[in-house]
Each structure stands twice: as C-alpha cells, then as structure tokens.
Scaffold this motif. Structure first.
Motif, PDB file in Angstrom:
ATOM      1  N   ALA A  10      36.953  88.061  14.150  1.00 49.26           N
ATOM      2  CA  ALA A  10      37.284  87.768  12.752  1.00 49.26           C
ATOM      3  C   ALA A  10      36.029  87.699  11.883  1.00 49.26           C
ATOM      4  O   ALA A  10      35.989  88.268  10.784  1.00 49.26           O
ATOM      5  CB  ALA A  10      38.067  86.465  12.657  1.00 49.26           C
ATOM      6  N   VAL A  11      34.991  87.021  12.364  1.00 42.93           N
ATOM      7  CA  VAL A  11      33.740  86.913  11.603  1.00 42.93           C
ATOM      8  C   VAL A  11      33.080  88.285  11.487  1.00 42.93           C
ATOM      9  O   VAL A  11      32.587  88.660  10.419  1.00 42.93           O
ATOM     10  CB  VAL A  11      32.796  85.874  12.237  1.00 42.93           C
ATOM     11  N   ASP A  12      33.100  89.069  12.569  1.00 43.69           N
ATOM     12  CA  ASP A  12      32.526  90.414  12.533  1.00 43.69           C
ATOM     13  C   ASP A  12      33.260  91.303  11.533  1.00 43.69           C
ATOM     14  O   ASP A  12      32.637  92.057  10.782  1.00 43.69           O
ATOM     15  CB  ASP A  12      32.556  91.057  13.911  1.00 43.69           C
ATOM     16  N   ARG A  13      34.596  91.236  11.496  1.00 42.69           N
ATOM     17  CA  ARG A  13      35.376  92.038  10.541  1.00 42.69           C
ATOM     18  C   ARG A  13      35.078  91.623   9.104  1.00 42.69           C
ATOM     19  O   ARG A  13      34.970  92.454   8.220  1.00 42.69           O
ATOM     20  CB  ARG A  13      36.875  91.898  10.814  1.00 42.69           C
ATOM     21  N   CYS A  14      34.963  90.332   8.881  1.00 44.78           N
ATOM     22  CA  CYS A  14      34.632  89.820   7.552  1.00 44.78           C
ATOM     23  C   CYS A  14      33.299  90.405   7.086  1.00 44.78           C
ATOM     24  O   CYS A  14      33.187  90.926   5.978  1.00 44.78           O
ATOM     25  CB  CYS A  14      34.577  88.294   7.585  1.00 44.78           C
ATOM     26  N   ALA A  15      32.291  90.342   7.933  1.00 44.73           N
ATOM     27  CA  ALA A  15      30.967  90.853   7.585  1.00 44.73           C
ATOM     28  C   ALA A  15      30.993  92.360   7.388  1.00 44.73           C
ATOM     29  O   ALA A  15      30.367  92.887   6.465  1.00 44.73           O
ATOM     30  CB  ALA A  15      29.957  90.463   8.658  1.00 44.73           C
ATOM     31  N   ALA A  16      31.742  93.069   8.224  1.00 47.91           N
ATOM     32  CA  ALA A  16      31.831  94.526   8.123  1.00 47.91           C
ATOM     33  C   ALA A  16      32.476  94.965   6.812  1.00 47.91           C
ATOM     34  O   ALA A  16      32.193  96.062   6.310  1.00 47.91           O
ATOM     35  CB  ALA A  16      32.608  95.089   9.307  1.00 47.91           C
ATOM     36  N   GLU A  17      33.327  94.124   6.251  1.00 49.10           N
ATOM     37  CA  GLU A  17      33.993  94.444   4.987  1.00 49.10           C
ATOM     38  C   GLU A  17      33.225  93.894   3.780  1.00 49.10           C
ATOM     39  O   GLU A  17      33.745  93.854   2.676  1.00 49.10           O
ATOM     40  CB  GLU A  17      35.428  93.922   5.001  1.00 49.10           C
ATOM     41  N   GLY A  18      31.994  93.462   4.012  1.00 52.79           N
ATOM     42  CA  GLY A  18      31.142  93.030   2.908  1.00 52.79           C
ATOM     43  C   GLY A  18      31.108  91.539   2.659  1.00 52.79           C
ATOM     44  O   GLY A  18      30.491  91.088   1.701  1.00 52.79           O
ATOM     45  N   GLY A  19      31.767  90.771   3.490  1.00 52.55           N
ATOM     46  CA  GLY A  19      31.775  89.322   3.309  1.00 52.55           C
ATOM     47  C   GLY A  19      30.406  88.719   3.568  1.00 52.55           C
ATOM     48  O   GLY A  19      29.643  89.213   4.392  1.00 52.55           O
ATOM     49  N   ARG A  20      30.093  87.667   2.829  1.00 52.10           N
ATOM     50  CA  ARG A  20      28.852  86.932   3.043  1.00 52.10           C
ATOM     51  C   ARG A  20      29.221  85.513   3.453  1.00 52.10           C
ATOM     52  O   ARG A  20      30.230  84.976   3.027  1.00 52.10           O
ATOM     53  CB  ARG A  20      28.025  86.907   1.770  1.00 52.10           C
ATOM     54  N   ASP A  21      28.397  84.942   4.270  1.00 49.36           N
ATOM     55  CA  ASP A  21      28.650  83.583   4.754  1.00 49.36           C
ATOM     56  C   ASP A  21      30.024  83.461   5.413  1.00 49.36           C
ATOM     57  O   ASP A  21      30.758  82.488   5.198  1.00 49.36           O
ATOM     58  CB  ASP A  21      28.520  82.564   3.619  1.00 49.36           C
ATOM     59  N   CYS A  22      30.423  84.469   6.186  1.00 50.90           N
ATOM     60  CA  CYS A  22      31.719  84.460   6.866  1.00 50.90           C
ATOM     61  C   CYS A  22      31.777  83.316   7.873  1.00 50.90           C
ATOM     62  O   CYS A  22      30.812  83.078   8.606  1.00 50.90           O
ATOM     63  CB  CYS A  22      31.947  85.785   7.585  1.00 50.90           C
ATOM     64  N   ALA A  23      32.870  82.590   7.873  1.00 48.78           N
ATOM     65  CA  ALA A  23      33.050  81.464   8.788  1.00 48.78           C
ATOM     66  C   ALA A  23      34.537  81.287   9.064  1.00 48.78           C
ATOM     67  O   ALA A  23      35.379  81.707   8.285  1.00 48.78           O
ATOM     68  CB  ALA A  23      32.485  80.191   8.174  1.00 48.78           C
ATOM     69  N   ILE A  24      34.841  80.659  10.154  1.00 43.64           N
ATOM     70  CA  ILE A  24      36.231  80.381  10.533  1.00 43.64           C
ATOM     71  C   ILE A  24      36.702  79.149   9.769  1.00 43.64           C
ATOM     72  O   ILE A  24      36.061  78.106   9.806  1.00 43.64           O
ATOM     73  CB  ILE A  24      36.349  80.137  12.051  1.00 43.64           C
ATOM     74  N   SER A  25      37.832  79.276   9.066  1.00 40.95           N
ATOM     75  CA  SER A  25      38.392  78.127   8.354  1.00 40.95           C
ATOM     76  C   SER A  25      39.667  77.629   9.005  1.00 40.95           C
ATOM     77  O   SER A  25      40.120  76.530   8.709  1.00 40.95           O
ATOM     78  CB  SER A  25      38.657  78.478   6.889  1.00 40.95           C
ATOM     79  N   MET A  26      40.257  78.432   9.886  1.00 35.88           N
ATOM     80  CA  MET A  26      41.503  78.030  10.523  1.00 35.88           C
ATOM     81  C   MET A  26      41.676  78.839  11.806  1.00 35.88           C
ATOM     82  O   MET A  26      41.428  80.038  11.816  1.00 35.88           O
ATOM     83  CB  MET A  26      42.680  78.319   9.582  1.00 35.88           C
ATOM     84  N   ALA A  27      42.069  78.176  12.863  1.00 36.67           N
ATOM     85  CA  ALA A  27      42.408  78.848  14.115  1.00 36.67           C
ATOM     86  C   ALA A  27      43.844  78.468  14.464  1.00 36.67           C
ATOM     87  O   ALA A  27      44.292  77.366  14.145  1.00 36.67           O
ATOM     88  CB  ALA A  27      41.465  78.421  15.229  1.00 36.67           C
TER      89      ALA A  27
END
Length: 84
Positions: A10-27
């Motif tokens: 999930a964090v890798d996909r977020c970063a790959a789509e241009g996200g910055r400071d990607c973090a898990i907010s819910m599992a």
C-alpha cells in the motif's frame, strides 16, 4: 499476503502514484473500506471500514461534507481486504 506485506504494498503504491509522506492510517481484515472526499476540495472527507459494503459506503457518504459548494463526494473507493 500478510498484514506487513499488504501495508508495504500500500505504501509503495501510494509513492508510485506520486504520494508524499505515505503512511498507513487503517488496517483491516475481512472488511471493506470506503474513502470519500468532497468534490470542491473544501470540507471534510471520510474513511470508514466495516464488514458490509453498502453500510460502509452509506456511512462514508453521510460523514463527508462539502463546504465549497461542490457535490458531497467526488471520489469513492471501496477497497476489499488484501491480506489473510
């Protein structure tokens, strides 16, 4: 896929789509998640999880508010659990 693996993906996909400071907010496991944001970009988005997709979506829309004159929601995504 384990929880740790799913969170890493999930964090890798977020970063790959241009996200910055990607973090898990819910599992979650064996549940759905609905993410809803106001179309104007002003107001309050919502992130809701639960076992019943229709109830999760209804609750997320109800909790979303748009204070910028747009529609109540612009983006809805239902995400099934990806780890076991």
């Amino acid at each position: 896929m384990s929880r740790v693996e799913a969170e890493r993906v999930a964090v890798d996909r977020c970063a790959a789509e241009g996200g910055r400071d990607c973090a898990i907010s819910m599992a979650y496991h064996n549940q759905c998640v609905a993410f809803v944001v106001p179309s104007s970009g002003k107001g309050q988005g919502s992130l809701v999880r639960g076992p019943v997709e229709s109830e999760v979506l209804e609750s997320a829309i109800a909790k979303c508010s748009d204070t910028g004159g747009g529609s109540v929601y612009d983006f809805i995504r239902i995400v099934p659990s990806q780890y076991s």
